[in-house]
Design an enzyme around this catalytic site. Sequence first.
Site, short mmCIF file in Angstrom:
data_model
loop_
_atom_site.label_atom_id
_atom_site.label_comp_id
_atom_site.label_asym_id
_atom_site.label_seq_id
_atom_site.Cartn_x
_atom_site.Cartn_y
_atom_site.Cartn_z
N ILE A 21 68.21 28.56 31.66
CA ILE A 21 67.74 29.56 31.29
C ILE A 21 67.64 30.18 29.83
O ILE A 21 67.00 31.26 29.34
CB ILE A 21 68.84 30.76 32.10
CG1 ILE A 21 68.41 32.20 32.19
CG2 ILE A 21 70.24 30.60 31.42
CD1 ILE A 21 69.03 33.20 32.96
N SER A 135 56.77 17.50 35.69
CA SER A 135 56.22 17.54 34.26
C SER A 135 55.03 16.48 34.46
O SER A 135 55.14 15.65 35.06
CB SER A 135 56.94 17.06 33.38
OG SER A 135 56.52 16.67 32.21
N GLU A 137 54.32 14.61 32.41
CA GLU A 137 54.96 13.29 31.82
C GLU A 137 55.22 12.19 33.08
O GLU A 137 55.26 10.96 33.00
CB GLU A 137 56.35 13.50 31.14
CG GLU A 137 55.95 14.26 29.74
CD GLU A 137 55.40 13.09 28.70
OE1 GLU A 137 55.85 11.75 28.85
OE2 GLU A 137 54.41 13.48 28.00
N TYR A 159 61.65 10.27 29.39
CA TYR A 159 61.68 11.70 29.73
C TYR A 159 60.75 11.85 31.29
O TYR A 159 61.16 12.33 32.34
CB TYR A 159 61.15 12.70 28.78
CG TYR A 159 60.87 14.36 29.13
CD1 TYR A 159 61.79 15.08 29.01
CD2 TYR A 159 59.60 14.75 29.66
CE1 TYR A 159 61.63 16.37 29.25
CE2 TYR A 159 59.62 15.80 30.18
CZ TYR A 159 60.66 16.79 29.93
OH TYR A 159 60.30 18.27 30.11
P1 GDP Z 1 55.57 16.90 24.34
O1 GDP Z 1 54.26 16.68 25.37
O2 GDP Z 1 56.69 17.54 25.36
O3 GDP Z 1 56.26 15.52 24.09
O4 GDP Z 1 55.39 18.11 23.58
P2 GDP Z 1 55.18 17.85 21.70
O5 GDP Z 1 54.77 19.13 21.54
O6 GDP Z 1 56.48 17.38 21.32
O7 GDP Z 1 54.02 16.79 21.65
C1 GDP Z 1 52.80 16.94 22.20
C2 GDP Z 1 51.92 15.79 21.47
O8 GDP Z 1 51.82 15.94 20.04
C3 GDP Z 1 52.59 14.31 21.91
O9 GDP Z 1 51.44 13.60 22.12
C4 GDP Z 1 52.98 13.89 20.42
O10 GDP Z 1 52.99 12.48 20.19
C5 GDP Z 1 52.14 14.66 19.41
N1 GDP Z 1 52.45 14.93 17.98
C6 GDP Z 1 51.76 14.71 17.22
N2 GDP Z 1 52.37 14.92 15.81
C7 GDP Z 1 53.65 15.49 16.22
C8 GDP Z 1 54.76 16.08 15.67
O11 GDP Z 1 54.88 16.08 14.38
N3 GDP Z 1 55.79 16.43 16.42
C9 GDP Z 1 55.88 16.46 17.83
N4 GDP Z 1 56.75 17.07 18.57
N5 GDP Z 1 54.63 15.98 18.59
C10 GDP Z 1 53.81 15.62 17.63
#
Ligand code: GDP
Length: 340
Positions: A21, A135, A137, A159
């Site tokens: 939450i 998800s 994922e 995950y």
């Molecule tokens: P997720 O899909 O739940 O992992 O959401 P994120 O927003 O963390 O990542 C989305 C996509 O952005 C993934 O494919 C990451 O590899 C890519 N990505 C590219 N650069 C970055 C970064 O600097 N931070 C994060 N968190 N993700 C990144």
Amino acid sequence: MTTEPARVRNQGTRTAFITGISGQDGSYLTEHLVSSDWTVHGMVRAGDDVHHESPAAVALHSGDLMDAPRMAQLIEEVEPDVVFNLGGMSSVAKSWQQPYEAAIVTGAASVALLEAAWRLQERSGRQVRFVQASSAEIFGNASVVPQTESTPIRPVTPYGAAKAFAHHAVETYRSRGLFASSAILYNHESLRRPASFVTRRITLGVAAIALGLKDRIRLGNLDAVRDFGWAPDYVDALDRIATAEQADDFIVATGESHSVKDFAARAFAAAGIPDGLSLVDTDPKFQRPAEALEMRGDPSKISATLGWTATTNFQSIVQMMVEHDINLVREHGLAALPQD
Ligand code: GDP
């Protein structure tokens, strides 16, 4: 934050119990349900920060996804009509650092909650529903784009593997007779997205550059292609899934996908910075050991069955986040940015 207030069951017509939450989706779902007269109970860990707008109809209880007996006790006491399991490890990135914890809190905890919902239903003789925040994922690097509810489940991240376990557990309890559904959520962003996620890293970084507080930003894989939706739309989907005629699994996505590079380019453009991509460095620190190249969901089933569609397009999401973060960074300076 108040914990353990008196029972608030009589204030609403239906009662929800929400794990997670305190997160982005939990806060939007709480506001959404309270505005339609639900009574909301949520489980929080000590120290969690919680946004919620109608405290009178929201009761928070201390608990932890690692603590199965406590979750069973809470469900027994709260007697919810619907359990929404939104809790778990906050991100894919973190699951590579803590894969065992991801397996427990994002995977196994679902079984404790499903079993508690089942027992409550057996004891009370009335239907108890269960909605799992599954998800995209779970599909891993799917060869089919867009993915549908029948795309094979083949996760490539800790995950995703944990979410896949929970997804199967929901099917198990559905075949046992519980109204248990999974919302297969694609990436969904908002003004409350934590700064560890890529969209918020970008919009905060771009805001800092626009205000002259930073020169460049560092990101990971710019070529990842994701289906980016708007979180408030996605909690509306959770409500529809919870109140549907039949338990089922639904893809919740926009049906459109964009690269991280495209998000960054549009964010710079929204801030009035020309050729912004020349200000982006790639840093291996933000790259993942493995991940899907493209995730794009086909929302046809939820659209046809429950009348849900995404209301907010990619350009509007980028625009709203950039405008919001320029104001935020103007007010708080570099303190608004993630430390990395
Ligand atoms: P997720 O899909 O739940 O992992 O959401 P994120 O927003 O963390 O990542 C989305 C996509 O952005 C993934 O494919 C990451 O590899 C890519 N990505 C590219 N650069 C970055 C970064 O600097 N931070 C994060 N968190 N993700 C990144």
